[in-house]
Design a protein around this motif. Structure first.
Motif, PDB file in Angstrom:
ATOM      1  N   PRO A 118       0.816  -1.212   0.000  1.00  0.00           N
ATOM      2  CA  PRO A 118       0.000   0.000   0.000  1.00  0.00           C
ATOM      3  C   PRO A 118       0.856   1.272   0.000  1.00  0.00           C
ATOM      4  O   PRO A 118       2.009   1.264   0.428  1.00  0.00           O
ATOM      5  N   ALA A 119       0.268   2.350  -0.474  1.00  0.00           N
ATOM      6  CA  ALA A 119       0.804   3.705  -0.307  1.00  0.00           C
ATOM      7  C   ALA A 119       2.279   3.804  -0.705  1.00  0.00           C
ATOM      8  O   ALA A 119       2.626   3.639  -1.865  1.00  0.00           O
ATOM      9  N   GLY A 120       3.170   4.066   0.260  1.00  0.00           N
ATOM     10  CA  GLY A 120       4.576   4.251  -0.047  1.00  0.00           C
ATOM     11  C   GLY A 120       5.209   3.053  -0.718  1.00  0.00           C
ATOM     12  O   GLY A 120       6.124   3.200  -1.538  1.00  0.00           O
ATOM     13  N   GLY A 121       4.740   1.848  -0.394  1.00  0.00           N
ATOM     14  CA  GLY A 121       5.244   0.663  -1.076  1.00  0.00           C
ATOM     15  C   GLY A 121       4.881   0.684  -2.546  1.00  0.00           C
ATOM     16  O   GLY A 121       5.700   0.340  -3.414  1.00  0.00           O
ATOM     17  N   ALA A 122       3.651   1.102  -2.852  1.00  0.00           N
ATOM     18  CA  ALA A 122       3.229   1.216  -4.249  1.00  0.00           C
ATOM     19  C   ALA A 122       4.015   2.307  -4.966  1.00  0.00           C
ATOM     20  O   ALA A 122       4.329   2.173  -6.152  1.00  0.00           O
ATOM     21  N   VAL A 123       4.337   3.384  -4.267  1.00  0.00           N
ATOM     22  CA  VAL A 123       5.104   4.473  -4.874  1.00  0.00           C
ATOM     23  C   VAL A 123       6.460   3.955  -5.352  1.00  0.00           C
ATOM     24  O   VAL A 123       6.893   4.259  -6.476  1.00  0.00           O
ATOM     25  N   ILE A 124       7.131   3.175  -4.524  1.00  0.00           N
ATOM     26  CA  ILE A 124       8.421   2.613  -4.934  1.00  0.00           C
ATOM     27  C   ILE A 124       8.259   1.842  -6.242  1.00  0.00           C
ATOM     28  O   ILE A 124       9.024   2.018  -7.197  1.00  0.00           O
ATOM     29  N   ALA A 125       7.248   0.984  -6.294  1.00  0.00           N
ATOM     30  CA  ALA A 125       7.041   0.150  -7.479  1.00  0.00           C
ATOM     31  C   ALA A 125       6.726   0.987  -8.715  1.00  0.00           C
ATOM     32  O   ALA A 125       7.200   0.682  -9.819  1.00  0.00           O
ATOM     33  N   LEU A 126       5.931   2.040  -8.558  1.00  0.00           N
ATOM     34  CA  LEU A 126       5.512   2.852  -9.699  1.00  0.00           C
ATOM     35  C   LEU A 126       6.689   3.432 -10.471  1.00  0.00           C
ATOM     36  O   LEU A 126       6.635   3.547 -11.703  1.00  0.00           O
ATOM     37  N   PHE A 127       7.739   3.809  -9.767  1.00  0.00           N
ATOM     38  CA  PHE A 127       8.849   4.505 -10.418  1.00  0.00           C
ATOM     39  C   PHE A 127       9.921   3.562 -10.949  1.00  0.00           C
ATOM     40  O   PHE A 127      10.910   4.009 -11.529  1.00  0.00           O
ATOM     41  N   CYS A 128       9.728   2.259 -10.758  1.00  0.00           N
ATOM     42  CA  CYS A 128      10.651   1.273 -11.319  1.00  0.00           C
ATOM     43  C   CYS A 128      10.322   1.017 -12.790  1.00  0.00           C
ATOM     44  O   CYS A 128       9.288   1.444 -13.302  1.00  0.00           O
ATOM     45  N   ASP A 129      11.197   0.273 -13.458  1.00  0.00           N
ATOM     46  CA  ASP A 129      10.982  -0.061 -14.867  1.00  0.00           C
ATOM     47  C   ASP A 129       9.967  -1.188 -15.046  1.00  0.00           C
ATOM     48  O   ASP A 129       9.278  -1.244 -16.069  1.00  0.00           O
TER      49      ASP A 129
END
Length: 253
Positions: free
Chosen positions: A103-114
Motif C-alpha cells: 500500500p501507499a509508499g510501497g506502491a510508490v516505490i514500485a511505480l517509479f521502477c521499470d
C-alpha cells in the motif's frame, strides 16, 4: 534495515528488511535513496528492490513520522521524494519484486521502477492515501497515469482503492504475477534478459522512453513543501492520530 545482495551480471538487490512490515521510517527511506543514487557509480548494472514474503512494504511508518520534529520531518519528506526521483532518473534499469502487500509508499516505490513482478494471491497494492487523510501529490499521480491512463488513475486515486494482484495485473499496474517465493527470481530474470541486449542502445532508448518520468521528478517539480503543509492540516493530523490509536489497540480496519 536494507540488505544488499550482489547477483550475477552486476545486478544488485536492495531488500527492505525492517520487521515486522517494512514500514518506511526516516532511516529506511534515506538508506534506500542513498543506495539507489550510489549504485551506478559503484558498478551496478541494474537494481532489484524486494521485500519480505507476503509483504513488500506497508508504506510510510505513520507513528514514527508523527514523532519527528519539524526539521526531521522535512528531511524525511525530502528523502522520500528524492528516493522517487532517484528511481525515475536512474541511468540503470530497476525492477520491483513486490513480494506481497504494497500500500501507499510501497506502491510508490514500485511505480517509479521499470518493471513490476508481484506475488499472486490475496495480496493488495494501491495508493490509499485519501483514506488516511493524505493528498496524492501530482508527481505520483503522473507516475500512475503513465501506467494506467489518466481516467483510470483518477478513479483509483480519488477513492484510495487497493487492488488485489489479479486486478492490478489486468489493468497494468503490475507487469506479471508469480508465486510469492518466486517473485525475486522472476524480477531477476527480467533484468538479466534486458542486460543481454546491446547495452548502449538499450540504455539510450530507455532514457528516451522514460523522459516524461524524468521530467516529472526534477527537483523543482517535487512537492516537498506542499506535502509537508498537507501533513500538518488539522483534518490530516486527526485521521493520522486516529490511525495510530487503532494500530496501538491492535486493530487493522
Amino acid at each position: 534495515m536494507l540488505h544488499i545482495t550482489e547477483h550475477d551480471h552486476g545486478i544488485r538487490e536492495l531488500r527492505l528488511a525492517r520487521p515486522p512490515v517494512n514500514a518506511l521510517d526516516a532511516g529506511l527511506i534515506r538508506a534506500l535513496r542513498l543506495a539507489i543514487e550510489a549504485a551506478p557509480a559503484q558498478g551496478a548494472q541494474a537494481l532489484l528492490i524486494s521485500g519480505s514474503p507476503g509483504l513488500f512494504s506497508a508504506g510510510l511508518d505513520v507513528p514514527a513520522l508523527l514523532a519527528l520534529d519539524a526539521p526531521a520531518l522535512q528531511h524525511c519528506f525530502e528523502d522520500f521524494f528524492g528516493m522517487a526521483a532517484a528511481l525515475a532518473q536512474s541511468p540503470i534499469p530497476i525492477a520491483a519484486a513486490i513480494t506481497g502487500h504494497s500500500p501507499a509508499g510501497g506502491a510508490v516505490i514500485a511505480l517509479f521502477c521499470d518493471y513490476r513482478v508481484m506475488a499472486a494471491g490475496p495480496f493488495r497494492i494501491g495508493l490509499n492515501e485519501v483514506q488516511v487523510g493524505l493528498t496524492v501529490p501530482t508527481v505520483i499521480r503522473d507516475a500512475l497515469a503513465r501506467l494506467l491512463g489518466p481516467y483510470r488513475a483518477e478513479r483509483l486515486l480519488v477513492s484510495g482503492t487497493m487492488l488485489e494482484a489479479e486486478a492490478a495485473l489486468r489493468i497494468g499496474m503490475v507487469d506479471e504475477l508469480t508465486e510469492v517465493d518466486q517473485v525475486p527470481q522472476r524480477a531477476l530474470s527480467w533484468l538479466q534478459a534486458l542486460l543481454a541486449l546491446p547495452r548502449q542502445a538499450m540504455l539510450e532508448t530507455r532514457a528516451v522512453a522514460r523522459a516524461d518520468l524524468i521530467a516529472a521528478t526534477r527537483r523543482e517539480q517535487l512537492p516537498i513543501a506542499q506535502f509537508g503543509a498537507m501533513w500538518h492540516r488539522a483534518e490530516t493530523q486527526a485521521i493520522l492520530h486516529a490511525l495510530v490509536a487503532r494500530l496501538k489497540a491492535g486493530k487493522t480496519d
